[in-house]
Design a protein around this motif. Structure first.
Motif, PDB file in Angstrom:
ATOM      1  N   HIS A 111      -1.325  -1.427   1.189  1.00 46.11           N
ATOM      2  CA  HIS A 111      -1.260  -0.694  -0.082  1.00 46.11           C
ATOM      3  C   HIS A 111      -0.018  -1.133  -0.829  1.00 46.11           C
ATOM      4  CE1 HIS A 111       1.379   1.670   2.444  1.00 46.11           C
ATOM      5  NE2 HIS A 111       1.788   2.381   1.413  1.00 46.11           N
ATOM      6  N   ASP A 115       7.756  -1.075   0.503  1.00 40.43           N
ATOM      7  CA  ASP A 115       8.124  -1.150   1.923  1.00 40.43           C
ATOM      8  C   ASP A 115       7.007  -1.789   2.762  1.00 40.43           C
ATOM      9  OD1 ASP A 115       6.677   1.256   1.327  1.00 40.43           O
ATOM     10  OD2 ASP A 115       7.217   2.062   3.288  1.00 40.43           O
ATOM     11  N   HIS A 116       5.919  -2.173   2.096  1.00 37.51           N
ATOM     12  CA  HIS A 116       4.807  -2.863   2.777  1.00 37.51           C
ATOM     13  C   HIS A 116       4.582  -4.260   2.206  1.00 37.51           C
ATOM     14  CE1 HIS A 116       3.361   0.706   5.067  1.00 37.51           C
ATOM     15  NE2 HIS A 116       4.189   1.259   4.183  1.00 37.51           N
ATOM     16  N   ASP A 211      -0.157   3.656   5.511  1.00 36.30           N
ATOM     17  CA  ASP A 211       0.505   4.934   5.229  1.00 36.30           C
ATOM     18  C   ASP A 211      -0.519   6.046   4.968  1.00 36.30           C
ATOM     19  OD1 ASP A 211       3.018   3.936   5.571  1.00 36.30           O
ATOM     20  OD2 ASP A 211       3.599   3.982   3.457  1.00 36.30           O
ATOM     21  N   HIS A 236       2.105   6.368   7.952  1.00 33.09           N
ATOM     22  CA  HIS A 236       3.247   6.750   7.126  1.00 33.09           C
ATOM     23  C   HIS A 236       4.530   6.942   7.934  1.00 33.09           C
ATOM     24  CE1 HIS A 236       4.793   9.204   3.461  1.00 33.09           C
ATOM     25  NE2 HIS A 236       5.205   7.956   3.449  1.00 33.09           N
ATOM     26  N   HIS A 237       4.828   5.969   8.793  1.00 35.00           N
ATOM     27  CA  HIS A 237       6.123   5.904   9.493  1.00 35.00           C
ATOM     28  C   HIS A 237       6.418   7.153  10.332  1.00 35.00           C
ATOM     29  CE1 HIS A 237       6.377   2.660   6.634  1.00 35.00           C
ATOM     30  NE2 HIS A 237       6.215   3.527   5.649  1.00 35.00           N
TER      31      HIS A 237
HETATM   32 ZN    ZN Z   1       5.391   2.966   3.828  1.00 33.28          ZN
END
Ligand code: ZN
Length: 309
Positions: A111, A115-116, A211, A236-237
């Motif tokens: 997505h 951060d991806h 996520d 989502h971490h």
């Molecule tokens: Zn993320």
């Protein structure tokens, strides 16, 4: 009714030692049950890591800080998922180099959050990508960030095949089957537009959730898809807005991997998530504390060095 009668007689004769024997037998049965629970899995069990090179599959959850980056080598095929922020490109490229990967059969951008996808343009320059997978956006929710534009440019420069995927589709790369479980519907919440994949190799499966949050987990369960997996990368971490109890119970993983940065601003992973994993006897491996996490497989069991000692 013979047993209760006997029991009554034993009690009467104060033969308590027989009750102790009964208790020991019950305890042994319970221990055996728990052992089976820990060892069971759709494909097998977790075993200690020996020598990395002896396993035909290596799934590396790269320590990209706060973000996701996964490098998968399986026999002669390779899949890469995300890559973390722009600053994580070096860690991704190092992992690809260590795995001797020069050709990537499929690169998945789950997505369009930085951060991806931030590192994707730089990572793509280091390898040959055959197929690029992403979510299709409409004019209503088309991302406009610089990171997204740079990724699209990088894909165009690469000239690779582009697949816009949706839940319900299935692809094969080498010996790996890639079952796409989501996205199932369009939304402005990009987390919930994450490409969720169930990766199957032999009897072993990995659930890689991007996520995706609880709403998507519920949609996937409602659709009746097979989510069973030996290893899950938590959504989502490790946030508490993902990893609902019904979803994790349906997945019934042996290992949960959490990809997050040390001392991140979001407090990931959240304590609710860690408590649920503990309660369900799921072993947790984290990139913030364990560094890059490698899970190896021979198609029958999963192996990880973090289990040694
Ligand atoms: Zn993320």
């Amino acid at each position: 009714m013979a047993i209760p009668m006997k029991l009554k007689q034993f009690l009467k004769e104060k033969k308590y030692y027989l009750l102790i024997v009964l208790a020991v037998v019950l305890l042994a049965a319970l221990v055996t049950y728990i052992g089976v629970r820990l060892d069971r899995g759709p494909g097998g069990s977790i075993l200690p890591f020996d020598t990395a090179s002896q396993y035909p599959m290596d799934v590396a959850f790269v320590n990209v800080g706060q973000g996701d980056g996964i490098v998968i080598r399986c026999e002669d095929a390779a899949i890469v998922i995300d890559g973390g922020e722009q600053t994580a490109a070096a860690a991704m490229k190092e992992c690809l180099k260590n795995e001797n990967i020069t050709d990537v059969d499929c690169y998945i951008a789950t997505h369009p959050h930085s951060d991806h996808i931030g590192a994707i343009p730089a990572v793509m320059k280091a390898v040959n990508v055959k197929t690029f997978m992403m979510t299709e956006f409409s004019e209503l929710n088309m991302p406009t960030t610089r990171n997204f534009e740079q990724m699209v440019d990088a894909v165009e420069d690469e000239g690779c095949e582009v697949l816009f995927v949706r839940g319900g589709e299935e692809y094969t790369f080498g010996k790996m089957k890639l079952q796409i479980l989501a996205p199932l519907e369009e939304t402005n919440n990009y987390n919930n537009m994450s490409i969720v994949v169930r990766l199957v190799y032999g009897e072993i499966s990995f659930l890689l959730t991007g996520d995706a949050e609880k709403d998507v987990e519920a949609q996937i369960l409602a659709g009746g898809a097979d989510v069973d997996a030996d290893v899950i990368k938590l959504g989502h971490h490790g946030s508490s807005n993902a990893s609902s109890r019904p979803f994790i119970e349906a997945v019934s993983p042996l290992i949960a991997v959490i990809s997050c940065g040390a001392d991140n601003d979001y407090g990931h992973p959240h304590k609710e998530t860690l408590e649920l994993m503990k309660e369900l006897s799921v072993r947790v491996l984290r990139t913030d504390t364990d560094g890059t996490v490698h899970v190896y497989s021979d198609g029958k069991n999963v192996f990880t060095k973090e289990l040694v000692g």
